[in-house]
Design a protein around this motif. Structure first.
Motif, PDB file in Angstrom:
ATOM      1  N   ARG A  20      -5.818 -23.585 -26.804  1.00 49.84           N
ATOM      2  CA  ARG A  20      -6.928 -24.537 -26.681  1.00 49.84           C
ATOM      3  C   ARG A  20      -6.713 -25.461 -25.489  1.00 49.84           C
ATOM      4  NH1 ARG A  20      -5.682 -24.519 -32.198  1.00 49.84           N
ATOM      5  NH2 ARG A  20      -7.216 -23.455 -33.519  1.00 49.84           N
ATOM      6  N   GLU A  73     -14.193 -17.786 -32.892  1.00 48.80           N
ATOM      7  CA  GLU A  73     -14.990 -18.760 -33.637  1.00 48.80           C
ATOM      8  C   GLU A  73     -14.169 -19.404 -34.746  1.00 48.80           C
ATOM      9  OE1 GLU A  73     -18.460 -16.574 -34.795  1.00 48.80           O
ATOM     10  OE2 GLU A  73     -19.457 -16.941 -32.862  1.00 48.80           O
ATOM     11  N   HIS A  74     -13.376 -18.596 -35.451  1.00 50.17           N
ATOM     12  CA  HIS A  74     -12.545 -19.141 -36.531  1.00 50.17           C
ATOM     13  C   HIS A  74     -11.559 -20.170 -36.001  1.00 50.17           C
ATOM     14  CE1 HIS A  74     -10.015 -19.418 -40.053  1.00 50.17           C
ATOM     15  NE2 HIS A  74      -8.975 -18.993 -39.364  1.00 50.17           N
ATOM     16  N   LEU A  75     -11.029 -19.942 -34.813  1.00 46.87           N
ATOM     17  CA  LEU A  75     -10.011 -20.824 -34.238  1.00 46.87           C
ATOM     18  C   LEU A  75     -10.601 -21.897 -33.335  1.00 46.87           C
ATOM     19  CD1 LEU A  75      -7.381 -18.073 -33.399  1.00 46.87           C
ATOM     20  CD2 LEU A  75      -7.280 -19.737 -35.279  1.00 46.87           C
ATOM     21  N   ASP A  76     -11.921 -21.923 -33.203  1.00 46.46           N
ATOM     22  CA  ASP A  76     -12.608 -22.886 -32.339  1.00 46.46           C
ATOM     23  C   ASP A  76     -12.083 -22.826 -30.904  1.00 46.46           C
ATOM     24  OD1 ASP A  76     -14.602 -24.774 -31.881  1.00 46.46           O
ATOM     25  OD2 ASP A  76     -13.220 -26.457 -32.144  1.00 46.46           O
ATOM     26  N   ILE A  77     -11.885 -21.597 -30.439  1.00 48.74           N
ATOM     27  CA  ILE A  77     -11.573 -21.343 -29.032  1.00 48.74           C
ATOM     28  C   ILE A  77     -12.847 -20.782 -28.425  1.00 48.74           C
ATOM     29  CG2 ILE A  77     -10.184 -19.986 -27.421  1.00 48.74           C
ATOM     30  CD1 ILE A  77      -8.001 -19.943 -29.576  1.00 48.74           C
ATOM     31  N   ARG A  78     -13.443 -21.502 -27.488  1.00 49.89           N
ATOM     32  CA  ARG A  78     -14.806 -21.165 -27.079  1.00 49.89           C
ATOM     33  C   ARG A  78     -14.883 -20.890 -25.584  1.00 49.89           C
ATOM     34  NH1 ARG A  78     -18.261 -21.539 -31.291  1.00 49.89           N
ATOM     35  NH2 ARG A  78     -17.379 -22.578 -33.124  1.00 49.89           N
ATOM     36  N   MET A 133     -21.341 -18.521 -29.915  1.00 54.56           N
ATOM     37  CA  MET A 133     -20.824 -19.380 -28.871  1.00 54.56           C
ATOM     38  C   MET A 133     -21.895 -19.589 -27.809  1.00 54.56           C
ATOM     39  SD  MET A 133     -17.083 -17.755 -28.221  1.00 54.56           S
ATOM     40  CE  MET A 133     -16.504 -16.689 -29.520  1.00 54.56           C
TER      41      MET A 133
END
Length: 218
Positions: free
Chosen positions: A95, A124-129, A1
């Motif tokens: 998100r 990272e898997h869930l695209d929560i950054r 990230m």
């Protein structure tokens, strides 16, 4: 990230991970099932899932003698990437909550008791950054990281999160998506309880930090 710069933000919001941003119950269940298979030790996994929050070793001490806790901890952590990540979805509103923070010029961090490698794999898997991730901190121990990163709000599902926020001097925002009810979180000292979980967070945040809001503070 890739984190955003730490300067130039209006405010910083901290989040817990398990049962706040990520519904890790399916993954934790699978990881415990793998631990039982590997060690032959009986673990009441339903009981474990019903009281998520404290550090892993604290839970393992309920099932393993002290001399076996380190080994059990290592086995669980080693197997978690295989068993724990794919089954675990984002919590509703996760998100959207981070998007609302950035829309208002803020910064989001995650401060969790979870092992930081496994926490990062979930995000990272869930695209929560988030802009920062700090792991291996529980309850009042979270306060140091919250102060270091200038968090004025901390969001969590556990009374330990409430204690950490209050120790840090941050607003304790609670979501009843973990082991505690809204009433229990209020009784524990939460400043705000979002009865609808994180789905209520963007509107609450906009009310607090919208341009010209008299409630806004860094």
């Amino acid at each position: 990230m890739t984190p955003l710069p730490r300067t130039g933000h209006r405010f910083t919001v901290g989040f817990d991970l398990d049962l706040t941003l990520v519904d890790s119950r399916p993954g934790i269940r699978a990881a415990y099932e793998a631990l039982v298979a590997a060690t032959g030790t009986h673990i009441d996994i339903d009981l474990v899932i019903g009281r998520l929050g404290p550090p892993l070793k604290e839970e393992l001490r309920n099932w393993f003698p002290e001399e076996r806790v380190e080994h059990a901890n290592a086995v669980y952590l080693a197997g978690y990437p295989e068993h724990g990540i794919l089954p675990s979805p984002a919590m509703p509103g996760a998100r959207e909550s981070l998007a609302a923070i950035r829309e208002l010029g803020g910064r989001a961090i995650v401060v969790t008791a979870k092992n930081p490698r496994n926490a990062r794999l979930h995000l990272e898997h869930l695209d929560i950054r988030p802009d920062e991730l700090i792991g291996d901190l529980w309850a009042e121990a979270k306060a140091g990281a919250l102060r270091e990163h200038g968090a004025s709000v901390y969001v969590g599902d556990h009374i330990g999160d409430v204690r950490g926020a209050r120790r840090a001097g941050a607003l304790a925002v609670a979501v009843p998506t973990g082991p505690y009810t809204a009433a229990e979180l209020r009784a524990a000292g939460a400043d705000v309880v979002l009865d609808g979980g994180l789905t209520d967070f963007p509107a609450w945040l906009r009310g607090r930090y919208a341009a010209g809001s008299t409630a806004a503070r860094a």
